[in-house]
Design an enzyme around this catalytic site. Structure first.
Site, PDB file in Angstrom:
ATOM      1  N   PHE A  13      10.787 -18.294  -2.692  1.00  0.00           N
ATOM      2  CA  PHE A  13      10.767 -19.435  -3.617  1.00  0.00           C
ATOM      3  C   PHE A  13      10.573 -20.769  -2.873  1.00  0.00           C
ATOM      4  CE2 PHE A  13      14.057 -22.278  -5.893  1.00  0.00           C
ATOM      5  CZ  PHE A  13      13.109 -22.882  -6.688  1.00  0.00           C
ATOM      6  N   ILE A  14      11.557 -21.170  -2.095  1.00  0.00           N
ATOM      7  CA  ILE A  14      11.457 -22.478  -1.425  1.00  0.00           C
ATOM      8  C   ILE A  14      10.403 -22.416  -0.320  1.00  0.00           C
ATOM      9  CG2 ILE A  14      12.721 -24.245  -0.123  1.00  0.00           C
ATOM     10  CD1 ILE A  14      15.311 -23.111  -1.462  1.00  0.00           C
ATOM     11  N   THR A 132      22.568 -23.962   3.216  1.00  0.00           N
ATOM     12  CA  THR A 132      22.987 -24.214   1.837  1.00  0.00           C
ATOM     13  C   THR A 132      24.289 -25.018   1.769  1.00  0.00           C
ATOM     14  OG1 THR A 132      23.813 -23.086  -0.152  1.00  0.00           O
ATOM     15  CG2 THR A 132      24.085 -21.919   1.917  1.00  0.00           C
ATOM     16  N   GLU A 134      26.650 -24.168  -0.038  1.00  0.00           N
ATOM     17  CA  GLU A 134      27.732 -23.213  -0.324  1.00  0.00           C
ATOM     18  C   GLU A 134      28.623 -22.960   0.892  1.00  0.00           C
ATOM     19  OE1 GLU A 134      26.869 -19.779  -2.613  1.00  0.00           O
ATOM     20  OE2 GLU A 134      25.365 -20.796  -3.826  1.00  0.00           O
ATOM     21  N   TYR A 157      27.603 -14.118   0.632  1.00  0.00           N
ATOM     22  CA  TYR A 157      26.380 -14.872   0.914  1.00  0.00           C
ATOM     23  C   TYR A 157      26.694 -16.138   1.714  1.00  0.00           C
ATOM     24  CZ  TYR A 157      22.777 -18.428   0.114  1.00  0.00           C
ATOM     25  OH  TYR A 157      21.857 -19.444   0.293  1.00  0.00           O
ATOM     26  N   SER A 158      27.646 -16.946   1.209  1.00  0.00           N
ATOM     27  CA  SER A 158      27.901 -18.220   1.896  1.00  0.00           C
ATOM     28  C   SER A 158      28.539 -17.999   3.262  1.00  0.00           C
ATOM     29  CB  SER A 158      28.722 -19.175   1.028  1.00  0.00           C
ATOM     30  OG  SER A 158      29.900 -18.575   0.571  1.00  0.00           O
ATOM     31  N   LYS A 161      25.682 -17.311   5.571  1.00  0.00           N
ATOM     32  CA  LYS A 161      24.926 -18.536   5.897  1.00  0.00           C
ATOM     33  C   LYS A 161      25.750 -19.430   6.833  1.00  0.00           C
ATOM     34  CE  LYS A 161      21.428 -19.813   4.574  1.00  0.00           C
ATOM     35  NZ  LYS A 161      20.029 -19.603   5.052  1.00  0.00           N
ATOM     36  N   ASN A 186      21.611 -26.527  -5.184  1.00  0.00           N
ATOM     37  CA  ASN A 186      20.807 -25.573  -5.974  1.00  0.00           C
ATOM     38  C   ASN A 186      19.399 -26.091  -6.241  1.00  0.00           C
ATOM     39  OD1 ASN A 186      23.658 -24.816  -6.600  1.00  0.00           O
ATOM     40  ND2 ASN A 186      22.620 -23.296  -7.864  1.00  0.00           N
ATOM     41  N   LYS A 196      17.980 -15.718 -10.678  1.00  0.00           N
ATOM     42  CA  LYS A 196      18.767 -16.947 -10.608  1.00  0.00           C
ATOM     43  C   LYS A 196      18.837 -17.572 -12.006  1.00  0.00           C
ATOM     44  CE  LYS A 196      18.803 -16.378  -6.103  1.00  0.00           C
ATOM     45  NZ  LYS A 196      17.806 -16.794  -5.152  1.00  0.00           N
ATOM     46  N   PRO A 212      23.477 -14.295 -20.463  1.00  0.00           N
ATOM     47  CA  PRO A 212      24.806 -13.950 -19.945  1.00  0.00           C
ATOM     48  C   PRO A 212      25.461 -15.085 -19.164  1.00  0.00           C
ATOM     49  CG  PRO A 212      23.103 -12.954 -18.578  1.00  0.00           C
ATOM     50  CD  PRO A 212      22.386 -13.721 -19.648  1.00  0.00           C
TER      51      PRO A 212
HETATM   52  P1  NAD Z   1      14.244 -16.303  -1.667  1.00  0.00           P
HETATM   53  O1  NAD Z   1      15.198 -15.166  -1.824  1.00  0.00           O
HETATM   54  O2  NAD Z   1      13.404 -16.716  -2.816  1.00  0.00           O
HETATM   55  O3  NAD Z   1      13.242 -15.995  -0.459  1.00  0.00           O
HETATM   56  C1  NAD Z   1      13.654 -15.429   0.740  1.00  0.00           C
HETATM   57  C2  NAD Z   1      12.427 -15.004   1.521  1.00  0.00           C
HETATM   58  O4  NAD Z   1      12.866 -14.423   2.762  1.00  0.00           O
HETATM   59  C3  NAD Z   1      11.580 -13.930   0.824  1.00  0.00           C
HETATM   60  O5  NAD Z   1      10.221 -14.259   0.887  1.00  0.00           O
HETATM   61  C4  NAD Z   1      11.875 -12.664   1.604  1.00  0.00           C
HETATM   62  O6  NAD Z   1      10.801 -11.736   1.607  1.00  0.00           O
HETATM   63  C5  NAD Z   1      12.148 -13.222   2.995  1.00  0.00           C
HETATM   64  N1  NAD Z   1      12.982 -12.313   3.788  1.00  0.00           N
HETATM   65  C6  NAD Z   1      14.156 -11.740   3.423  1.00  0.00           C
HETATM   66  N2  NAD Z   1      14.595 -10.917   4.392  1.00  0.00           N
HETATM   67  C7  NAD Z   1      13.676 -10.999   5.406  1.00  0.00           C
HETATM   68  C8  NAD Z   1      13.567 -10.392   6.686  1.00  0.00           C
HETATM   69  N3  NAD Z   1      14.488  -9.505   7.108  1.00  0.00           N
HETATM   70  N4  NAD Z   1      12.529 -10.703   7.476  1.00  0.00           N
HETATM   71  C9  NAD Z   1      11.580 -11.591   7.047  1.00  0.00           C
HETATM   72  N5  NAD Z   1      11.613 -12.175   5.840  1.00  0.00           N
HETATM   73  C10 NAD Z   1      12.654 -11.880   5.032  1.00  0.00           C
HETATM   74  O7  NAD Z   1      15.124 -17.499  -1.117  1.00  0.00           O
HETATM   75  P2  NAD Z   1      15.042 -19.058  -1.443  1.00  0.00           P
HETATM   76  O8  NAD Z   1      15.819 -19.342  -2.647  1.00  0.00           O
HETATM   77  O9  NAD Z   1      13.637 -19.503  -1.320  1.00  0.00           O
HETATM   78  O10 NAD Z   1      15.884 -19.631  -0.191  1.00  0.00           O
HETATM   79  C11 NAD Z   1      15.251 -19.890   1.057  1.00  0.00           C
HETATM   80  C12 NAD Z   1      16.286 -20.406   2.030  1.00  0.00           C
HETATM   81  O11 NAD Z   1      16.873 -21.595   1.536  1.00  0.00           O
HETATM   82  C13 NAD Z   1      17.440 -19.439   2.278  1.00  0.00           C
HETATM   83  O12 NAD Z   1      17.776 -19.505   3.641  1.00  0.00           O
HETATM   84  C14 NAD Z   1      18.557 -19.980   1.408  1.00  0.00           C
HETATM   85  O13 NAD Z   1      19.821 -19.654   1.960  1.00  0.00           O
HETATM   86  C15 NAD Z   1      18.283 -21.462   1.458  1.00  0.00           C
HETATM   87  N6  NAD Z   1      18.717 -22.228   0.278  1.00  0.00           N
HETATM   88  C16 NAD Z   1      18.376 -21.834  -0.977  1.00  0.00           C
HETATM   89  C17 NAD Z   1      18.754 -22.616  -2.073  1.00  0.00           C
HETATM   90  C18 NAD Z   1      18.376 -22.233  -3.477  1.00  0.00           C
HETATM   91  O14 NAD Z   1      18.856 -22.882  -4.422  1.00  0.00           O
HETATM   92  N7  NAD Z   1      17.535 -21.241  -3.713  1.00  0.00           N
HETATM   93  C19 NAD Z   1      19.489 -23.789  -1.860  1.00  0.00           C
HETATM   94  C20 NAD Z   1      19.831 -24.149  -0.553  1.00  0.00           C
HETATM   95  C21 NAD Z   1      19.431 -23.368   0.511  1.00  0.00           C
HETATM   96  O1  DAU Z   2      23.968 -24.143  -3.915  1.00  0.00           O
HETATM   97  C1  DAU Z   2      22.867 -23.564  -3.284  1.00  0.00           C
HETATM   98  C2  DAU Z   2      22.764 -22.111  -3.681  1.00  0.00           C
HETATM   99  O2  DAU Z   2      22.342 -22.084  -5.030  1.00  0.00           O
HETATM  100  C3  DAU Z   2      21.792 -21.332  -2.796  1.00  0.00           C
HETATM  101  O3  DAU Z   2      22.281 -21.308  -1.485  1.00  0.00           O
HETATM  102  C4  DAU Z   2      21.636 -19.898  -3.323  1.00  0.00           C
HETATM  103  O4  DAU Z   2      20.652 -19.217  -2.548  1.00  0.00           O
HETATM  104  C5  DAU Z   2      21.181 -19.974  -4.758  1.00  0.00           C
HETATM  105  O5  DAU Z   2      21.089 -18.664  -5.287  1.00  0.00           O
HETATM  106  C6  DAU Z   2      22.141 -20.813  -5.602  1.00  0.00           C
HETATM  107  O6  DAU Z   2      23.419 -20.134  -5.771  1.00  0.00           O
HETATM  108  P1  DAU Z   2      24.202 -20.099  -7.178  1.00  0.00           P
HETATM  109  O7  DAU Z   2      25.094 -18.929  -7.186  1.00  0.00           O
HETATM  110  O8  DAU Z   2      24.774 -21.434  -7.503  1.00  0.00           O
HETATM  111  O9  DAU Z   2      22.918 -19.891  -8.168  1.00  0.00           O
HETATM  112  P2  DAU Z   2      22.710 -18.943  -9.450  1.00  0.00           P
HETATM  113  O10 DAU Z   2      21.413 -19.337 -10.056  1.00  0.00           O
HETATM  114  O11 DAU Z   2      22.933 -17.507  -9.131  1.00  0.00           O
HETATM  115  O12 DAU Z   2      23.877 -19.400 -10.433  1.00  0.00           O
HETATM  116  C7  DAU Z   2      23.998 -20.751 -10.870  1.00  0.00           C
HETATM  117  C8  DAU Z   2      25.237 -20.840 -11.742  1.00  0.00           C
HETATM  118  O13 DAU Z   2      25.017 -20.086 -12.954  1.00  0.00           O
HETATM  119  C9  DAU Z   2      26.485 -20.233 -11.116  1.00  0.00           C
HETATM  120  O14 DAU Z   2      27.615 -20.985 -11.482  1.00  0.00           O
HETATM  121  C10 DAU Z   2      26.565 -18.839 -11.729  1.00  0.00           C
HETATM  122  C11 DAU Z   2      25.979 -19.049 -13.121  1.00  0.00           C
HETATM  123  N1  DAU Z   2      25.275 -17.860 -13.689  1.00  0.00           N
HETATM  124  C12 DAU Z   2      24.305 -17.268 -12.935  1.00  0.00           C
HETATM  125  C13 DAU Z   2      23.636 -16.154 -13.388  1.00  0.00           C
HETATM  126  C14 DAU Z   2      22.575 -15.480 -12.552  1.00  0.00           C
HETATM  127  C15 DAU Z   2      25.587 -17.399 -14.961  1.00  0.00           C
HETATM  128  O15 DAU Z   2      26.443 -17.958 -15.661  1.00  0.00           O
HETATM  129  N2  DAU Z   2      24.909 -16.297 -15.425  1.00  0.00           N
HETATM  130  C16 DAU Z   2      23.966 -15.641 -14.694  1.00  0.00           C
HETATM  131  O16 DAU Z   2      23.407 -14.615 -15.169  1.00  0.00           O
END
Ligand code: NAD
Ligand code: DAU
Length: 351
Positions: A13-14, A132, A134, A157-158, A161, A186, A196, A212
């Site tokens: 994603f990112i 993150t 978290e 997870y956290s 990280k 997030n 997500k 949900p």
């Molecule tokens: P994502 O799950 O969408 O993408 C993760 C990517 O990593 C995927 O393309 C996957 O194929 C690759 N990957 C996983 N395991 C691997 C491995 N063993 N070798 C090589 N590639 C591998 O994640 P995202 O939401 O894009 O998050 C990216 C980064 O940013 C993560 O480190 C996450 O902790 C951090 N982050 C995410 C958020 C968020 O809200 N999504 C917020 C803050 C920080």
């Molecule tokens: O804060 C940064 C983090 O944000 C990133 O490091 C993570 O990779 C990313 O997944 C995200 O974590 P969250 O747990 O906050 O995101 P998520 O979208 O899973 O959930 C957001 C909020 O919504 C959380 O309070 C849980 C709630 N939720 C989530 C799901 C999937 C629900 O109520 N129902 C659901 O089905």
């Protein structure tokens, strides 16, 4: 010699937004996207830039130490931007070991490979670890996460990280590796895997499936548009100070249930449904184990020192995000077929 940046997790994603930004903005750089294409990695996220001459994709696994060493020695990037990770909290609750392997062991493998490839010239290279908010745990009594907030991770997870952040700092302190770390709140926007909250709920509303909501929906998250995060990563990679940490966020806190109502309103409008129809799908389910109550980032350091700021109001970002998902149904169908169905049944089946 061309400046080469190795971006891990660039098919996710990112990562895909970071890869696109760097490929387009820096035609003189060579951008290498290293990704193992797990369920969350999708090359369809990058079809618009895949033929660019300054872009290379490498399918490789960061948990494979010898492969990381070989690739770092072969390509000798000037910098690494490390995003590859297991990223979904719910999956970490069911399968913590996968998170330890990818997020902790995978990061240490990359650090070791960087140490070897950059030996003696650390000051000409940069290891950028994307983390993150978290890692700071859960806020209960107001306040914000600053760069000085002590680590207090609450989920597998956290914790994974946080551990990887510690290893990056330890490699700086012990071996002299040059690094920067950023901790972001997030993200939301196009290309987020529909496990997500926001893309899952868009998908379910579209299909008239229950929404949900964990617990009472009172948990608070601080939301940032993914393209603004990518822009912040660009700024930190180029201008961040060595061995510094930058918190990234848009001062945009939402209680889950309020955000869900806003999303339902936008979906009603977009789908031509009557007011309140989508909100009728809201279903309160069993809470997430160890559910963090509130995250909120103090982003003053990156704003004041590096001049970054978010470009978009949340209400506009949500409309753009909904539009993207409604216009990209094929993408959504592809990623929600197969293994995703099984995950959905197992995770939500008996909540
Ligand atoms: P994502 O799950 O969408 O993408 C993760 C990517 O990593 C995927 O393309 C996957 O194929 C690759 N990957 C996983 N395991 C691997 C491995 N063993 N070798 C090589 N590639 C591998 O994640 P995202 O939401 O894009 O998050 C990216 C980064 O940013 C993560 O480190 C996450 O902790 C951090 N982050 C995410 C958020 C968020 O809200 N999504 C917020 C803050 C920080
Ligand atoms: O804060 C940064 C983090 O944000 C990133 O490091 C993570 O990779 C990313 O997944 C995200 O974590 P969250 O747990 O906050 O995101 P998520 O979208 O899973 O959930 C957001 C909020 O919504 C959380 O309070 C849980 C709630 N939720 C989530 C799901 C999937 C629900 O109520 N129902 C659901 O089905």
């Amino acid at each position: 010699m061309k400046h080469t940046v190795l971006i891990t997790g660039g098919a996710g994603f990112i990562g895909s937004h970071v890869v696109r930004l760097f490929v387009r903005k820096y035609p003189d750089y060579h951008i290498i996207n290293l990704d193992n294409l797990t369920y969350a990695g999708n090359l369809a996220n990058l079809t618009d830039i895949e033929a660019e001459p300054n872009y290379t994709f490498l399918k490789a696994d960061i948990t494979n130490a010898s492969q990381m060493e070989e690739l770092m020695l072969k390509h000798r990037p000037n910098g690494v931007i490390h995003l590859a990770a297991e990223s979904h909290v719910d999956r970490s609750i069911t399968n913590p070991m996968e998170f330890i392997m990818t997020n902790v062991v995978g990061t240490v493998n990359l650090l070791n490979a960087a140490r070897k490839a950059w030996s003696g010239v650390f000051d000409q290279h940069r290891f950028y670890h994307v983390s993150t908010d978290e890692v700071y745990g859960s806020l209960h009594d107001g306040g914000f996460f600053t760069e000085e907030t002590p680590y207090d991770p609450q989920s597998p997870y956290s914790a994974s990280k946080a551990s990887s952040d510690h290893f990056v700092r330890a490699y700086g302190n012990t071996y002299g590796l040059d690094y920067v770390i950023s901790n972001c709140s997030n993200n939301y926007g196009p290309n987020q895997f529909p496990e997500k909250l926001i893309p899952l709920f868009i998908h379910n509303i579209r299909q008239n499936k229950p929404l949900p909501v964990y617990g009472k929906g009172e948990n608070v998250r601080d939301w940032l548009y993914v393209i603004d995060h990518a822009a912040a990563i660009d700024v930190v990679y180029h201008n961040g100070k060595n061995r510094e940490t930058y918190n990234i966020g848009g001062f945009n806190e939402w209680k889950n249930i309020d955000l869900i109502h806003l999303l339902c309103q936008v979906m009603d409008q977009k789908l031509g449904r009557s007011k309140g129809e989508s909100a009728g799908l809201i279903t309160y389910v069993k809470d997430r184990a160890g559910h963090d109550l509130r995250y909120a980032i103090d982003a003053n350091k990156i704003m004041n020192e590096l001049g970054w700021k978010p470009s978009l109001q949340f209400e506009e970002g949500i409309v753009r995000t909904v539009d993207w998902y409604l216009q990209n149904e094929v993408w959504l169908q592809q990623v929600t077929s197969g293994a995703y169905q099984q995950y959905y049944e197992e995770h939500y089946g008996n909540r």
